[in-house]
Design an enzyme around this catalytic site. Structure first.
Site, short mmCIF file in Angstrom:
data_model
loop_
_atom_site.label_atom_id
_atom_site.label_comp_id
_atom_site.label_asym_id
_atom_site.label_seq_id
_atom_site.Cartn_x
_atom_site.Cartn_y
_atom_site.Cartn_z
N ASP A 62 -7.67 37.92 -30.36
CA ASP A 62 -7.80 39.32 -30.98
C ASP A 62 -7.18 39.33 -32.11
OD1 ASP A 62 -5.32 39.27 -29.80
OD2 ASP A 62 -5.90 40.87 -28.50
N ASN A 131 -0.91 48.47 -19.43
CA ASN A 131 -2.15 49.50 -18.95
C ASN A 131 -3.20 48.63 -18.28
OD1 ASN A 131 -3.26 48.42 -21.09
ND2 ASN A 131 -3.63 50.26 -22.05
N HIS A 133 -4.72 45.99 -20.07
CA HIS A 133 -5.65 45.54 -20.90
C HIS A 133 -5.29 43.85 -20.84
CE1 HIS A 133 -2.72 45.95 -24.48
NE2 HIS A 133 -2.75 44.80 -24.06
N GLU A 138 -9.22 47.51 -23.77
CA GLU A 138 -8.67 48.62 -23.24
C GLU A 138 -9.48 49.36 -21.93
OE1 GLU A 138 -5.49 48.97 -24.08
OE2 GLU A 138 -5.35 49.96 -26.26
#
Ligand code: GLP
Length: 263
Positions: A62, A131, A133, A138
């Site tokens: 990414d 979280n 990801h 996400e």
């Protein structure tokens, strides 16, 4: 799925390096999937000087939208500083999505095609967001998603604010490999370190496989090794005491061999 629980980040690095090398050595034109974040750094340290990586292709997971080579916190800069240089990879063989592109959708398509044209990723290193990801997928993220531009959640921006002068400097968007792109890699190596990741690790590995917790997709991959250190596995049910290596998780002592080429 193989789970290896380690004492320390250095043990995690050794175990990760072993998994990476074993996957790359099987390939004629090896392709390594590169992850940023703190957790994989010990793997790169353990890999440095151990093999000749000059012919290994690399793909980053990414990149932040708006950051480029002149920004030290762009993933392009991080990957060159922490991986390409120390491992002696050929910079021309290592691709990162272009965070400065004016057309993120075209850039994402180009990147997806480049991975496919390279024959796919042989072994993908992965960290885990608190979280859930994976890369910058996400919650929620489609299990069929490809490389695309995404908005970053506030929780991820807060987690990553430690790398920037101020929270407001953390980019709001990124270009990320999709979950389907990541799942197309032949071997996945997920690393997580520290008790603050324990909840996410338990949910990813033992919770329901759901798009609301993207890392849970790993349960559906046929060839995953999870390497945990410093209590990241302590909420796993039926996991062994983290002071002991888990089943199949024998650690390699730090013995080094002279660099050799992948054949
Ligand atoms: C970033 C990256 C993810 C990485 C995550 C966790 O958000 N885009 O790929 O997994 O950080 O990083 P760390 O290992 O530093 O906790």
């Amino acid at each position: 799925m193989k789970i290896i629980e380690c004492h320390t980040d250095s043990d995690l690095g050794e175990a990760g390096a072993r998994e990476v090398l074993s996957a790359l050595r099987r390939r004629r034109n090896p392709v390594l999937g590169l992850a940023t974040g703190s957790s994989p750094v010990p793997i790169y340290r353990a890999l440095a000087g151990r093999e000749d990586f000059s012919g290994v292709r690399g793909f980053a997971l990414d990149e932040y939208v708006g950051l480029g080579s002149n920004d030290p916190q762009s993933y392009l800069s991080v990957i060159h500083r922490e991986i390409v240089g120390p491992l002696g990879m050929d910079p021309s063989l290592v691709l990162v999505p272009d965070g400065l592109t004016l057309d993120a959708s075209a850039e994402a398509d180009r990147y997806e095609t480049a991975i496919r044209d390279a024959g796919g990723v042989d072994v993908q290193i992965l960290g885990l967001g608190s979280n859930g990801h994976l890369a910058f997928n996400e919650p929620p993220s489609s299990f069929t998603s490809g490389t695309r531009e995404v908005a970053l959640s506030d929780s991820t921006r807060h987690d990553n604010a430690r790398f920037f002068p101020h929270f407001d400097d953390v980019p709001t968007h990124a270009i990320t490999q999709g979950l389907a792109t990541i799942m197309s890699a032949r071997v996945l190596v997920l690393v997580a370190s520290g008790v603050r990741k324990a909840g996410a690790v338990a949910r990813a590995l033992q919770g329901p496989a759901t798009e609301d917790f993207p890392a849970s997709i790993l349960q559906e991959h046929p060839h995953v090794t999870v390497i945990l250190a410093n209590g990241a596995g302590h909420l796993l049910k039926n996991a062994q005491d983290s002071s002991q290596p888990a089943a199949g998780g024998v650690l390699v002592p730090g013995g080094r061999r002279p660099p050799r080429r992948f054949e």
